[in-house]
Design an enzyme around this catalytic site. Sequence first.
Site, PDB file in Angstrom:
ATOM      1  N   TYR A 250      37.642  41.757  55.465  1.00  0.00           N
ATOM      2  CA  TYR A 250      38.543  42.432  54.527  1.00  0.00           C
ATOM      3  C   TYR A 250      37.849  43.572  53.784  1.00  0.00           C
ATOM      4  CZ  TYR A 250      41.320  38.352  55.515  1.00  0.00           C
ATOM      5  OH  TYR A 250      42.018  37.380  56.160  1.00  0.00           O
TER       6      TYR A 250
ATOM      7  N   LYS B 193      36.576  24.583  58.821  1.00  0.00           N
ATOM      8  CA  LYS B 193      35.644  24.840  57.728  1.00  0.00           C
ATOM      9  C   LYS B 193      34.540  23.786  57.585  1.00  0.00           C
ATOM     10  CE  LYS B 193      37.827  28.410  55.153  1.00  0.00           C
ATOM     11  NZ  LYS B 193      39.266  28.658  55.243  1.00  0.00           N
TER      12      LYS B 193
ATOM     13  N   ASP C 158      47.910  21.870  57.369  1.00  0.00           N
ATOM     14  CA  ASP C 158      46.699  22.661  57.573  1.00  0.00           C
ATOM     15  C   ASP C 158      45.672  22.195  56.542  1.00  0.00           C
ATOM     16  OD1 ASP C 158      44.682  24.516  57.553  1.00  0.00           O
ATOM     17  OD2 ASP C 158      45.986  26.268  57.621  1.00  0.00           O
TER      18      ASP C 158
ATOM     19  N   TYR D  82      48.184  30.212  53.262  1.00  0.00           N
ATOM     20  CA  TYR D  82      47.243  30.949  54.100  1.00  0.00           C
ATOM     21  C   TYR D  82      46.877  30.062  55.284  1.00  0.00           C
ATOM     22  CZ  TYR D  82      43.267  33.315  56.047  1.00  0.00           C
ATOM     23  OH  TYR D  82      42.427  33.927  56.934  1.00  0.00           O
TER      24      TYR D  82
HETATM   25  C1  LIG Z   1      40.060  29.411  56.252  1.00  0.00           C
HETATM   26  C2  LIG Z   1      41.398  28.876  56.579  1.00  0.00           C
HETATM   27  C3  LIG Z   1      41.981  29.094  57.840  1.00  0.00           C
HETATM   28  C4  LIG Z   1      41.349  29.960  58.895  1.00  0.00           C
HETATM   29  O1  LIG Z   1      40.152  29.444  59.385  1.00  0.00           O
HETATM   30  P1  LIG Z   1      39.118  30.424  60.152  1.00  0.00           P
HETATM   31  O2  LIG Z   1      38.025  29.513  60.593  1.00  0.00           O
HETATM   32  O3  LIG Z   1      38.691  31.437  59.130  1.00  0.00           O
HETATM   33  O4  LIG Z   1      39.854  31.036  61.278  1.00  0.00           O
HETATM   34  C5  LIG Z   1      43.218  28.519  58.085  1.00  0.00           C
HETATM   35  N1  LIG Z   1      43.840  27.761  57.161  1.00  0.00           N
HETATM   36  C6  LIG Z   1      43.310  27.525  55.949  1.00  0.00           C
HETATM   37  C7  LIG Z   1      44.038  26.656  54.983  1.00  0.00           C
HETATM   38  C8  LIG Z   1      42.073  28.085  55.612  1.00  0.00           C
HETATM   39  O5  LIG Z   1      41.568  27.870  54.385  1.00  0.00           O
END
Ligand SMILES: *Cc1c(COP(=O)(O)O)cnc(C)c1O
Length: 432
Positions: free
Chosen positions: A20, A282, A253, A148
């Site tokens: 970004y 993550k 997610d 997100y």
């Molecule tokens: C960071 C994140 C993603 C994306 O993961 P990347 O490994 O950066 O592609 C998707 N969903 C959530 C909730 C996130 O915090």
Amino acid sequence: MSASELSQLEFDQQHLWHPYTNVAKPGPTFVVKEGEGVHITLGDGSRLIDAMSSWWCMMHGHRNPAITQAIHDQLDRLPHVMFGGLTHDPAIDLGRKLLDITPNSLTRIFYCDSGSVSVEVAMKMAVQYQHACGFAGRSQFATVRSGYHGDTWKAMSVCDPDTGMHHLFQGALSVQHFVPRPPIRMGEDWVEDPAQNGIGALRALLEANAEQIAGFILEPVVQGTGGMYFYHPEYLNQARCLCDDLGILLIFDEIATGFGRTGEMFATDFCTVEPDIICLGKGLTGGHISFACTMTNDRVALGVGGGNPGIFMHGPTYMANPLACAAAKASLDLLTAQDWRGTVAGLAEQMQAELAPARDLANVRDVRVLGGIGVIEMQHRVSADEAHARAHEMGVFLRPFGHNIYCMPPFITTPDQLSEITAGMLRLAREL
Ligand SMILES: *Cc1c(COP(=O)(O)O)cnc(C)c1O
């Protein structure tokens, strides 16, 4: 000047893209030479506490000996092999571990490279499942605002339309269905009135578009990048009922919330229900190597398998990379061998106490803590670049975004180190 005459930092600024950023105006950037425990060491020899856990993944700290050893050992045996027609112990051993700690109904694991890809995989699974059930028209998704889910196309289509700049990508993005974010916050009393608790709006949207919607995707309890917002888990319990009534899959997610960060092993554990599909990433490898996975239940997995063509249409080159599997297994073993719940509760208690004075500052809108996440929400947007320099003086690495000055310290952070972090956050809140 030719590229070979540039200093390391000059080369970086002239040739490397960062997340970004505007290549024409790159912000201040530090060269990191080494990481150890909570610290990163910069080119000038100074050490900073990584209060971000390197974008929320480095939960056991940098260069954790058990994780690096697991990677070394695996490197000497089998750094990689294709997963088509072949399998290996690291993938199987990690799978056993994941099944142990994740919600019981989730029995099928798809390993992939990054969080965004795991979201793509989840969404493809939902569409293929609906197709297999005879609902070829169900190819869209519902979600909540301020979410997100990653930066790839399908993941981006369910990110918040404003912060995700949907107008910029208009025509290229799939159209999805948005409801307001869940209005009742974590810690507030649940309100039964559907007009007030957000379930009314969700029901109206899902009912009106059920024939187009394959799944409802959201971050459970904590919206991370979309605003560090914590909401009431009862919303998820009720969403589960709605999804069941309408034949819509529920996708959580948990990429940011997984592995103890919220004070529970998964944010799902705050609920009385389980999702059909979950995305993990993550913290999965303790931040040592990129990895993620998508897990689902037998109903969805066998549903996909019973359709035409039956095969699930995804298979990354580095699927189930053995180094990543070994790192993840070592990281999860470390986590479950310790009193992670007590550790995270300790971080939470100290952050509550030490961030509280920020409430008295005129520019501060809210201060909140959940598990290992501490947030000072400002009235105005905060510049990450200005924060950099000041936090550097305090010996802390903080990277605020939007209105939020926040930290997600590694679980190994000592009380003294955490005090340095919270002092840095308070200073930013006073000065920025
Ligand atoms: C960071 C994140 C993603 C994306 O993961 P990347 O490994 O950066 O592609 C998707 N969903 C959530 C909730 C996130 O915090």
